[in-house]
Design a protein around this motif. Sequence first.
Motif, short mmCIF file in Angstrom:
data_model
loop_
_atom_site.label_atom_id
_atom_site.label_comp_id
_atom_site.label_asym_id
_atom_site.label_seq_id
_atom_site.Cartn_x
_atom_site.Cartn_y
_atom_site.Cartn_z
N CYS A 92 -3.86 -5.51 -2.64
CA CYS A 92 -4.02 -4.31 -1.82
C CYS A 92 -3.76 -3.05 -2.74
O CYS A 92 -3.46 -1.78 -1.98
CB CYS A 92 -2.74 -4.35 -1.05
N THR A 93 -4.08 -2.89 -3.74
CA THR A 93 -4.05 -1.69 -4.73
C THR A 93 -5.37 -0.97 -4.39
O THR A 93 -6.38 -1.54 -3.76
CB THR A 93 -4.11 -1.91 -6.18
N SER A 127 2.85 -4.49 2.10
CA SER A 127 2.39 -4.72 0.79
C SER A 127 2.93 -3.95 -0.15
O SER A 127 3.20 -4.75 -1.34
CB SER A 127 0.87 -4.57 0.94
N ASP A 128 3.57 -2.76 0.21
CA ASP A 128 4.25 -2.13 -0.83
C ASP A 128 5.59 -2.67 -1.19
O ASP A 128 6.16 -2.36 -2.35
CB ASP A 128 4.20 -0.52 -0.80
N LYS A 129 6.03 -3.60 -0.40
CA LYS A 129 7.41 -4.21 -0.66
C LYS A 129 6.77 -5.84 -1.13
O LYS A 129 7.96 -6.52 -1.44
CB LYS A 129 8.04 -4.42 0.62
N SER A 130 5.64 -6.05 -1.03
CA SER A 130 5.35 -7.49 -1.58
C SER A 130 4.52 -7.43 -2.84
O SER A 130 3.43 -7.90 -2.64
CB SER A 130 4.92 -8.44 -0.58
N ASP A 131 4.78 -6.43 -3.80
CA ASP A 131 3.88 -6.43 -4.99
C ASP A 131 2.55 -5.93 -4.97
O ASP A 131 1.67 -6.48 -5.33
CB ASP A 131 4.08 -7.96 -5.84
N ASN A 132 2.14 -5.20 -3.78
CA ASN A 132 1.09 -4.69 -3.43
C ASN A 132 -0.12 -5.86 -3.20
O ASN A 132 -0.96 -5.70 -3.72
CB ASN A 132 0.41 -3.86 -4.63
N LYS A 133 0.50 -6.89 -2.30
CA LYS A 133 -0.22 -7.92 -2.03
C LYS A 133 -0.14 -8.28 -0.64
O LYS A 133 1.13 -7.97 -0.23
CB LYS A 133 -0.05 -9.33 -3.07
N ALA A 134 -0.92 -9.17 -0.09
CA ALA A 134 -0.78 -9.54 1.20
C ALA A 134 -1.20 -10.93 1.41
O ALA A 134 -2.00 -11.24 0.32
CB ALA A 134 -1.25 -8.73 2.29
#
Lengths: 407, 452
Positions: B438-439, B298-305
């Motif tokens: 995911c923040t 998620s930290d590589k996908s804009d803090n989203k899953a």
Amino acid sequence: MQRLAKIFFLILTSVFLQVNILSGQGTYSPYSVYGLGSIEGNSIGPSKAMGGTGIALMSDRYVNMSNPASYSGIDSLVSIFEIGAFAKYTSFSTSREQQSLVNANLKYVLMGFRVSPWLTTSFGFAPYSSVGYNINTTAQVDGTLATYKKTYTGDGGVNQAFVGGAVQIFKNLSVGVNAAYLFGNITHEESSDVFSFALKDVTTLSNLDFRYGLNYHFAVKDFGYYLGLTYENQKKLRTSNETTITTGSGTTTLEDNYYKFAIPRTYGAGVAVTKNFFKAGIDYERSLWKDIRFKNSEASTRNSDRISLGVEFPSQGYNKGTGKMIIYRFGAEYRGSYLLIKDTPVNYYAVSLGAGFPLRRNISIINVSLEVGQNGTREKGLFRENFVTLNLDFSLRDLWFIKRLYE
Amino acid sequence: MKGTGEGKLMRQIYSSPKISAIMSVVLLSGTLIISSCTKIGEFNIGANFFDSKTNLAAVDTFTAKVSTATLDTVLMASLSSKVALVGTYNDKYLGYVNSEAYFDLAYESFTKPDSHSVFDSAAFDLVYSKYYYGDTTALMTINIHQLKEQIAPVTGGSLYNITHFDYSPESLGTLKFYPNPTSSDSTMRLHVDAFGEDLFNKLINNEDEIRSEEWFADYIKGFVLVSDSSQSNVVLGFKADDSHLILKIYYHTDTGEAEKQELDIKMGSTEHQFNHVKNNLTGAPLEAIKANDGVLSSDKSDNKAFLQGLFGYVPKIQFPTLEDLLMSGQMKILKAELIIEPEIDSYEIVDLPSNIVLYTSNLAYNNLTQVKNDNGYQVTGTLTKDKVYRDLTNYTFDITHFINSQITNGYFDSRVGILLCLSSDKLRSTLDRLVLDCTNSHVKLRVYYLSY
């Protein structure tokens, strides 16, 4: 043949009643969380109507458990089958609130009969102590501001199954002994419904216990004078414990706790006077609890005393002196507490009155008594119990040893 | 023999066994009544006498490690959901998504039309299935193309959403309309007159192609519904079974009064009906997922899953610091809750899934195991929607049984991850999706534990 059938029937009934007593609730009081719980004492039936007085009195139409030597008073022609039950209303109050409940159950089953001119026996089943409480508190979920309801419950107690015998040594002197098997289990449980957990601590206790008694009596003119003495030794109870914790995912047995339980050394003395059908008596008992320690941080023990007095007299009227007469009784009792909670004693006071009603056409009697009293105090954050207890005692008597006139 | 005391009075009285028996019975029944008589209410007087031996605490400060994984295509075998999905939708969360619906026609011994019949028109009936994904306000264009090859399952006997078949570039018919998927009166006609006339002539002349199943299949081959995405931004669902998606040929008899007639040709095998989906993640947070072997943290996908049906994207959640809790002495976990929040603006146009279920999987993502409750059923989430405070919208899962079964050996394997998934049928037949925030603390594990 008939006698065998009767004996069988009575034994069956006793067993059934014992099972019932074991499964019921003997007492309800948060004070019963300490040690062995609320100690019952040895007075039953008619004694209850006289403030629990009976050390100096002889069994006649009932089995007087207060003093084993009293069994000598049981008539040679009669066997006594006695069963008792109670219903109690208790009101609990603190300085801020008040709650109440009703509690009822069977209490004891006894039998007594004379074996020979100098030997009488009795045996039976009665509670020694009982534990009962069901209390809700509010506890906090650590780490949040949320609270939940936590419940403390306790039940169980110690029962005694005893065999007793009294021997009339001389015309004026009887000695007796009760050999009792003390057994029972005491459960303390801490639980929450919302979170589905319960911590349960079950202790099983047992041991043999002996209580000795002596009764000396003599007559002057119309009056009979009695002196009774009793003694019970201190006894440690053998215990085994199982502590478990149950949650949604199952039950785990924890390391067992080891508790020490003991019954104290007790001395008792009583005097009584009788004339015709009138009786009056005074009892004094002292139990040495000082040497017995409790595990609870708040409670400690001290030696305790009990004093009571009681009177019994027949109804006046044309039934006086016959098998149909009603007997009236009254009495008063004080028990100084053996428990000190935050250094404060929990004392017991009661007055009682009652009567014995013979059943028509029959030599059995139903004894009824009402005790009104209080236990405890509202000081120091403790609570007071005000209670009214109705005791019922059926004394079924049967002529075992007489032949039918027409046989 | 002489007795003592009152016995003297009683000697003439008969002993009475019957009375004893009656009294015993009375007492026996009396005991049953009395022992059920105890009423113990709920008390709190005396509460201060108890030393508590237990302590209940709650903790929710575990670090969550979240990534998006891709389920193996083996698991994504097409499900005959009986819905044909057509259209394109594009947004900043999951990029550009397109679906084409494949199907063929069923052979029957067709009733030969009267030789004097005249062809009127032919059209496919399209009935909304009520499913849609995207924005239904713009004009939609659907074209139908004939396939150049027959629809046949690939190795393994299934069709997958990545399977596709060649089709001729010229369309047989076009339909332009404003989508209204939830309306009750919902049949639309996609005209294919030229093709219909050809088929009609074959029927009148009883030609070979309509006389055997094999010949018919080779003549028809199959069809695909394709949308033109220039104006619209939605994927629509149409019912696709033997009572919908029917080719209707309209003709009239030429004898005397013109009598209107209709010949229906039903949709073919449901096993040949499937949707081919493709996506383009350029510019979207999951852009690098394919290059990264199908897993993107998620930290590589804009803090989203992301969770999406048909493509098989599933969020994977791990709690590496849970093990620390287990070190704290004698304790038992009473309740463990997983709480997740959707990204705030991600469900304005596309709704949140109504049902999310939990699985764990092996590292190849081709073998899923259900995460179950105490009662043996799969854990599903409870959706709490808060229209006013949107950040209170969340899904909560009770994973108490799962966590407890993981720690039976006294330790917790922190590689174990929980996958958020749609139910098996929705996963393989819809584009339903969830964008997970995911923040900090929007993915939470709350554990209630008892120490004693």
